[in-house]
Write a protein that holds these residues in place. Structure first.
Motif, mmCIF file in Angstrom:
data_model
loop_
_atom_site.group_PDB
_atom_site.id
_atom_site.type_symbol
_atom_site.label_atom_id
_atom_site.label_comp_id
_atom_site.label_asym_id
_atom_site.label_seq_id
_atom_site.Cartn_x
_atom_site.Cartn_y
_atom_site.Cartn_z
ATOM 1 N N PHE A 1 0.833 -1.203 0.000
ATOM 2 C CA PHE A 1 0.000 0.000 0.000
ATOM 3 C C PHE A 1 0.868 1.253 0.000
ATOM 4 C CE2 PHE A 1 -2.313 3.439 2.132
ATOM 5 C CZ PHE A 1 -3.415 3.526 1.299
ATOM 6 N N SER A 2 0.578 2.115 -0.934
ATOM 7 C CA SER A 2 1.208 3.429 -1.025
ATOM 8 C C SER A 2 0.269 4.319 -1.816
ATOM 9 C CB SER A 2 2.576 3.338 -1.720
ATOM 10 O OG SER A 2 3.120 4.633 -1.862
ATOM 11 N N PHE A 3 -0.011 5.507 -1.311
ATOM 12 C CA PHE A 3 -1.011 6.362 -1.949
ATOM 13 C C PHE A 3 -0.482 7.788 -1.997
ATOM 14 C CE2 PHE A 3 -5.190 8.473 -2.299
ATOM 15 C CZ PHE A 3 -5.753 7.694 -3.316
ATOM 16 N N PRO A 4 -0.652 8.463 -3.127
ATOM 17 C CA PRO A 4 -0.095 9.811 -3.280
ATOM 18 C C PRO A 4 -0.679 10.791 -2.265
ATOM 19 C CG PRO A 4 -0.836 8.905 -5.380
ATOM 20 C CD PRO A 4 -1.360 8.003 -4.321
ATOM 21 N N LEU A 5 0.171 11.706 -1.867
ATOM 22 C CA LEU A 5 1.593 11.801 -2.100
ATOM 23 C C LEU A 5 2.350 10.754 -1.288
ATOM 24 C CD1 LEU A 5 2.195 15.662 -2.009
ATOM 25 C CD2 LEU A 5 2.531 14.192 -3.980
ATOM 26 N N ASP A 6 3.378 10.219 -1.855
ATOM 27 C CA ASP A 6 4.156 9.197 -1.170
ATOM 28 C C ASP A 6 5.206 9.870 -0.285
ATOM 29 O OD1 ASP A 6 5.065 6.810 -0.340
ATOM 30 O OD2 ASP A 6 6.153 6.308 -2.185
ATOM 31 N N ILE A 7 4.690 10.474 0.798
ATOM 32 C CA ILE A 7 5.547 11.182 1.746
ATOM 33 C C ILE A 7 5.153 10.762 3.157
ATOM 34 C CG2 ILE A 7 5.909 13.175 0.228
ATOM 35 C CD1 ILE A 7 3.712 14.631 1.763
ATOM 36 N N ASN B 1 -4.400 18.030 -3.706
ATOM 37 C CA ASN B 1 -5.845 18.019 -3.449
ATOM 38 C C ASN B 1 -6.261 19.391 -2.931
ATOM 39 O OD1 ASN B 1 -8.519 17.244 -2.978
ATOM 40 N ND2 ASN B 1 -8.055 16.353 -0.978
ATOM 41 N N PRO B 2 -6.174 20.407 -3.781
ATOM 42 C CA PRO B 2 -6.537 21.759 -3.337
ATOM 43 C C PRO B 2 -8.039 21.860 -3.090
ATOM 44 C CG PRO B 2 -6.178 21.730 -5.706
ATOM 45 C CD PRO B 2 -5.795 20.357 -5.204
ATOM 46 N N HIS B 3 -8.417 22.868 -2.342
ATOM 47 C CA HIS B 3 -9.837 23.079 -2.051
ATOM 48 C C HIS B 3 -10.160 24.542 -2.386
ATOM 49 C CE1 HIS B 3 -13.536 21.655 -0.100
ATOM 50 N NE2 HIS B 3 -13.655 22.870 0.407
ATOM 51 N N SER C 1 -12.649 4.160 -9.856
ATOM 52 C CA SER C 1 -11.843 3.553 -10.912
ATOM 53 C C SER C 1 -10.473 3.144 -10.384
ATOM 54 C CB SER C 1 -11.675 4.542 -12.065
ATOM 55 O OG SER C 1 -10.858 5.641 -11.652
ATOM 56 N N ALA C 2 -9.773 2.343 -11.180
ATOM 57 C CA ALA C 2 -8.415 1.926 -10.818
ATOM 58 C C ALA C 2 -7.475 3.119 -10.799
ATOM 59 C CB ALA C 2 -7.922 0.871 -11.803
ATOM 60 N N GLU C 3 -7.752 4.124 -11.622
ATOM 61 C CA GLU C 3 -6.910 5.318 -11.621
ATOM 62 C C GLU C 3 -7.089 6.117 -10.325
ATOM 63 O OE1 GLU C 3 -8.851 4.374 -14.166
ATOM 64 O OE2 GLU C 3 -7.162 3.598 -15.369
ATOM 65 N N GLU C 4 -8.326 6.125 -9.819
ATOM 66 C CA GLU C 4 -8.581 6.855 -8.571
ATOM 67 C C GLU C 4 -8.030 6.111 -7.364
ATOM 68 O OE1 GLU C 4 -12.753 9.184 -9.283
ATOM 69 O OE2 GLU C 4 -12.822 6.993 -9.322
ATOM 70 N N LYS D 1 -4.282 12.395 -2.218
ATOM 71 C CA LYS D 1 -5.093 12.366 -3.437
ATOM 72 C C LYS D 1 -6.573 12.155 -3.121
ATOM 73 C CE LYS D 1 -5.545 9.715 -7.742
ATOM 74 N NZ LYS D 1 -5.034 8.545 -8.492
ATOM 75 N N TYR D 2 -7.415 12.873 -3.835
ATOM 76 C CA TYR D 2 -8.863 12.852 -3.649
ATOM 77 C C TYR D 2 -9.480 11.581 -4.227
ATOM 78 C CZ TYR D 2 -13.738 14.527 -4.092
ATOM 79 O OH TYR D 2 -15.097 14.684 -4.009
ATOM 80 N N ILE D 3 -10.408 10.966 -3.492
ATOM 81 C CA ILE D 3 -11.328 9.987 -4.061
ATOM 82 C C ILE D 3 -12.736 10.403 -3.635
ATOM 83 C CG2 ILE D 3 -9.591 8.142 -3.996
ATOM 84 C CD1 ILE D 3 -11.278 6.838 -1.764
ATOM 85 N N PRO D 4 -13.767 10.063 -4.409
ATOM 86 C CA PRO D 4 -15.104 10.614 -4.162
ATOM 87 C C PRO D 4 -15.887 9.971 -3.020
ATOM 88 C CG PRO D 4 -15.133 9.207 -6.097
ATOM 89 C CD PRO D 4 -13.707 9.313 -5.678
#
Length: 421
Positions: free
Chosen positions: A82-88, A110-112, A277-280, A313-316
């Motif tokens: 498991f690793s999810f952006p940002l990878d920090i 993920n700006p708002h 999606s797989a991209e999200e 990173k945003y997911i819905p």
């Protein structure tokens, strides 16, 4: 004459035996069919229950089944890599920001960039002679669709008798051009609407949740507990306050509690609104997360979430997104039965999309959740259902032989003795 009598007796015996045989066969077939029907109903019970109560939940049940059955083999394994952006190391960077005010040296992914359209007054907990202090303050944030005026009115009606200076209540809305003038009037009348100009849509629920955290940190920074809920939930507000205020002072941190999902499966069916999606999100499972319908976070957790959002990173799907954020911040979500809809003593439970039912605490959605929970948690393993059905069928056959064949046999035996045959 005797031979005719003997022939008639044998014919009668033959006919009786055939009737007995037919009866046994019919009962056996009936028993087998009944068990087949029972067995098939076992596998369809969730769908049947859902159809009886809520078509929306039927879609969810079917989507879950399709997602699990059609899960592609190409998705990454959550448990292994498991690793999810940002990878920090966002947990470390957030702690540095809180302790030493050191800025996070990364560009937000993920700006708002939304602006407020309606704002209530900042939290002003005026305790006066109240027994409660700032350590007992609670902010209730209700995620509501812009068009759900009746549900918001119902919730206000339910809570109007609770006069507690340590509780602040607001509703979180997105933008809906058709209903905007009415929302503006509602905001002026009640002063409890937090609204930004992103579109009010299901797949923007994560924006709505982020908005709630941002507003709380900016305008309600003295609060101790934050409680998020959906507008179709029934909340016993006084019970919530009593429950949270009984938590010892030393334990009022790192709180992220509610209905826990330990291994949620992302929905891959494009025909559902829960589709990811797989991209999200490229993994086969979500990290553990708390269902977004009703949950509690302490202020320190809310602050860490708020600081981390721009760099994750945003997911819905908002509750799954918070699970990802919690995983990266090393915050552990914990199950609390008080926020489980199936629990009869729940403080908050999924109730109804009908305002009149919500006011009367008639909660078909909670009843549905209870029925599904009972079905899914039976002590009898599911793989024994077929064996149980076969045993019942055999039992029916044995009973048929016992209650039909035995009396016939005794009757024929006695008749044979009486006739001397």
């Amino acid at each position: 004459m005797a031979s005719c009598r003997t022939y008639g007796l044998r014919h009668w015996k033959r006919q009786l035996f055939q009737i007995m045989l037919y009866a046994v066969v019919i009962l056996g077939v009936f028993g087998l069919l009944s068990q087949i029907i029972l067995l098939s109903s076992k596998f369809r019970i969730i769908s049947l229950l859902t159809n009886a109560y809520d078509n929306d939940n039927l879609e969810l049940s079917n989507a879950t089944e399709r997602t699990i059955n059609n899960q592609p083999k190409t998705f990454l394994s959550y448990k292994h890599n498991f690793s999810f952006p940002l990878d920090i190391d966002i947990a470390y960077l957030v702690n540095e920001k809180i302790q030493f005010n050191i800025s996070i040296p990364h560009e937000a992914i993920n700006p708002h960039p939304f602006r407020y359209m309606n704002l209530p007054q900042s939290c002003d907990f005026r305790f006066r002679k109240s027994f409660w202090t700032e350590n007992d303050t609670i902010l209730v944030l209700v995620k509501s669709s812009a068009s759900h005026y009746a549900l918001r009115a119902a919730i206000r009606s339910i809570w109007k008798t609770v006069d507690d200076p340590g509780i602040k209540k607001v509703f979180l809305l997105g933008y809906d051009g058709i209903n905007q003038s009415q929302i503006n009037e509602e905001s002026q009348n009640h002063g409890d609407i937090v609204q930004e100009d992103f579109k009010d849509a299901y797949r923007n629920n994560t924006f709505k949740t982020i908005m709630g955290y941002n507003w709380a940190i900016q305008f309600c920074s003295k609060v101790k507990f934050l409680f998020f809920m959906d507008d179709d939930y029934y909340l016993k507000l006084s019970d919530l306050a009593s429950y949270l205020r009984k938590i010892p002072e030393e334990n009022r941190h790192s709180i992220y509690i509610g209905s826990l999902s330990k291994a949620g499966v992302p929905y891959r069916d494009k025909n559902t609104r829960w589709y990811v999606s797989a991209e999200e999100y490229p993994f086969d499972l979500y990290p553990p997360y708390i269902g977004g319908g009703a949950y509690v976070v302490s202020y320190d957790v809310a602050l860490r979430f708020h600081l981390a959002f721009p760099f994750i990173k945003y997911i819905p799907i908002d509750d799954a997104y918070l699970g990802i954020v919690a995983r990266k911040l090393m915050i552990k979500p914990r199950r609390d039965i008080k926020f489980q809809s199936y629990y009869r003593g729940a403080i908050a439970k999924e109730c109804s999309h009908d305002a009149s039912e919500l006011v009367k605490q008639v909660c078909p959605l909670a009843r549905l959740g209870y029925n599904i929970y009972i079905h899914q948690n039976k002590k009898r393993p599911k793989n024994r259902t077929l064996l149980r059905s076969l045993l019942i069928t055999i039992g029916i056959l044995v009973a048929a032989l016992t209650f039909i064949a035995l009396p016939v046999f005794l009757h024929l035996y006695c008749e044979g003795i009486c006739t001397g045959n």
